[in-house]
Scaffold this active site. Structure first.
Site, short mmCIF file in Angstrom:
data_model
loop_
_atom_site.label_atom_id
_atom_site.label_comp_id
_atom_site.label_asym_id
_atom_site.label_seq_id
_atom_site.Cartn_x
_atom_site.Cartn_y
_atom_site.Cartn_z
N ASP A 104 0.81 -1.22 0.00
CA ASP A 104 0.00 0.00 0.00
C ASP A 104 0.85 1.27 0.00
O ASP A 104 2.02 1.26 0.38
CB ASP A 104 -0.86 0.04 1.28
CG ASP A 104 -1.99 -0.97 1.25
OD1 ASP A 104 -2.01 -1.83 0.36
OD2 ASP A 104 -2.83 -0.89 2.16
N ASP A 105 0.17 2.35 -0.35
CA ASP A 105 0.61 3.74 -0.12
C ASP A 105 1.58 4.29 -1.16
O ASP A 105 1.91 5.46 -1.13
CB ASP A 105 1.24 3.94 1.28
CG ASP A 105 0.24 3.71 2.39
OD1 ASP A 105 -0.93 3.45 2.10
OD2 ASP A 105 0.65 3.79 3.57
N HIS A 154 -6.08 3.46 -3.45
CA HIS A 154 -6.00 3.48 -1.98
C HIS A 154 -6.33 4.89 -1.49
O HIS A 154 -5.73 5.38 -0.55
CB HIS A 154 -4.59 3.05 -1.57
CG HIS A 154 -4.40 2.82 -0.09
ND1 HIS A 154 -5.27 2.08 0.67
CD2 HIS A 154 -3.42 3.22 0.75
CE1 HIS A 154 -4.83 2.05 1.93
NE2 HIS A 154 -3.72 2.75 2.01
N HIS A 158 -5.23 9.40 1.60
CA HIS A 158 -5.25 8.57 2.82
C HIS A 158 -6.11 9.09 3.96
O HIS A 158 -5.75 8.96 5.14
CB HIS A 158 -3.82 8.33 3.32
CG HIS A 158 -3.61 6.94 3.84
ND1 HIS A 158 -3.93 6.56 5.12
CD2 HIS A 158 -3.12 5.82 3.27
CE1 HIS A 158 -3.63 5.29 5.30
NE2 HIS A 158 -3.15 4.81 4.19
N TYR A 195 -6.73 2.55 6.28
CA TYR A 195 -6.93 2.02 7.65
C TYR A 195 -7.92 0.87 7.68
O TYR A 195 -8.34 0.44 8.76
CB TYR A 195 -7.42 3.13 8.61
CG TYR A 195 -6.61 4.40 8.52
CD1 TYR A 195 -5.31 4.46 9.04
CD2 TYR A 195 -7.12 5.52 7.88
CE1 TYR A 195 -4.55 5.61 8.92
CE2 TYR A 195 -6.37 6.68 7.76
CZ TYR A 195 -5.10 6.72 8.28
OH TYR A 195 -4.34 7.85 8.15
N HIS A 248 3.79 -2.39 2.89
CA HIS A 248 3.85 -1.06 2.28
C HIS A 248 5.13 -0.92 1.46
O HIS A 248 6.21 -1.27 1.96
CB HIS A 248 3.80 0.02 3.37
CG HIS A 248 2.53 -0.04 4.17
ND1 HIS A 248 2.35 -0.91 5.21
CD2 HIS A 248 1.37 0.65 4.04
CE1 HIS A 248 1.13 -0.75 5.70
NE2 HIS A 248 0.51 0.18 5.01
NI NI Z 1 -2.41 2.95 3.65
#
Ligand code: NI
Length: 301
Positions: A104-105, A154, A158, A195, A248
């Site tokens: 992710d991210d 995603h 965030h 989250y 991540h």
């Molecule tokens: Ni994230």
């Protein structure tokens, strides 16, 4: 977001996403400030909302144009990469043990290292990317897909979607998919809510925006400890057949964990697959939530 960590303390292992309780989990609350490079995109809705996921702007920002004019101006949209998010090519996960790595991210500073580790391990995985990072680094988004990995959104920057109103939450999803479209020539049919936080309202929005919601069953806590050995230990504690591992690619831990876990679990008969491959027999349906192969939740009627 320390309260989220506290809420996980009584569970035997790091968290599984728990959406029915408005499911904020430990999933990388520091990811936004840790975004490795300042995005070049000029379309970011506002710096303050980017740095504070709980205080989104009241104005729904305009959908992003195609990121960086210097690199994107005259090009026609790319043709759909062959096999993008296709369930084809993997084993039958109803018959053999499968597991899916997810990252992710990004795209970010360690996306390349993560891709290299995946290539060396000979496996495919799934990336859930933030819209503003896709807009800043579309070349990395393209590379992820070109190397055969699956990809979903995603959110733009965030936020916890459950704390946004419908318009804001829809914008987060749509703007991110627009950035993916700008990078690839087409969007994605799946996303991961930041989250792991969602509720019936957000699930309905996802359904209307044609997005399956992908959660996880194994939290590596890579973002928390930045320690490969600890993440490997957490994965050992939680991973079973059909599992989804949360990591991540904005931290260096993933690239160190991948070869160890792949070697160990392949020796135990596991196959590493993408999210669409994992759910090949069940299908990814808009608004449905996927935690692991044997845990899928539909929309309540
Ligand atoms: Ni994230």
């Amino acid at each position: 977001m320390p309260n989220k960590q506290a809420s996980t303390a009584s569970t035997p292992a790091p968290t599984q996403a728990t959406p029915e309780t408005e499911g904020a989990t430990s999933e990388n609350p520091k990811s936004t400030p840790a975004t490795p490079e300042k995005p070049k995109a000029t379309v970011e809705p506002s710096t303050s909302s980017a740095e504070n996921p709980t205080a989104p702007s009241n104005q729904a920002p305009a959908a992003p144009t195609v990121s960086d004019p210097a690199t994107s101006a005259p090009q026609a949209p790319a043709a759909n990469p062959p096999g993008f998010n296709s369930p084809d090519g993997g084993p039958d996960c109803e018959k053999v043990k499968c597991v899916a790595f997810t990252f992710d991210d990004g795209p970010g500073e360690y996306t390349e290292a993560t891709l290299k580790a995946l290539k060396e391990a000979g496996i495919k995985a799934t990336f859930f990317q933030m819209g503003r990072n896709v807009a800043a680094h579309p070349e990395l988004t393209k590379k992820v897909v070109a190397e055969g990995h699956a990809l979903g959104g995603h959110s733009w920057n965030h936020p916890q979607l459950t704390k946004l109103n419908d318009k804001q939450a829809s914008w987060q999803i749509t703007a991110t998919n627009d950035a993916i479209k700008a990078a690839l020539g087409h969007g994605s049919n799946m996303m991961r809510p930041p989250y792991g936080a969602f509720n019936h309202r957000i699930r309905t929005l996802m359904k209307n925006l044609n997005q399956a919601s992908i959660l996880w069953s194994v939290d590596s806590l890579d973002w928390k400890y930045l320690d490969a050995d600890k993440s490997i230990e957490y994965i050992h504690q939680q991973l079973g057949p059909g599992g989804i591992i949360l990591m991540h690619d904005i931290h260096p831990v993933a690239a160190k964990v991948i070869p160890v876990i792949v070697k160990e679990y392949q020796a135990k008969g596991y196959h590493f697959v993408t999210i669409p491959q994992l759910f090949k027999s069940k299908g990814l349906k808009p608004g449905f939530s996927y935690f692991k192969l044997e845990e899928i939740r539909g929309l309540p009627q």
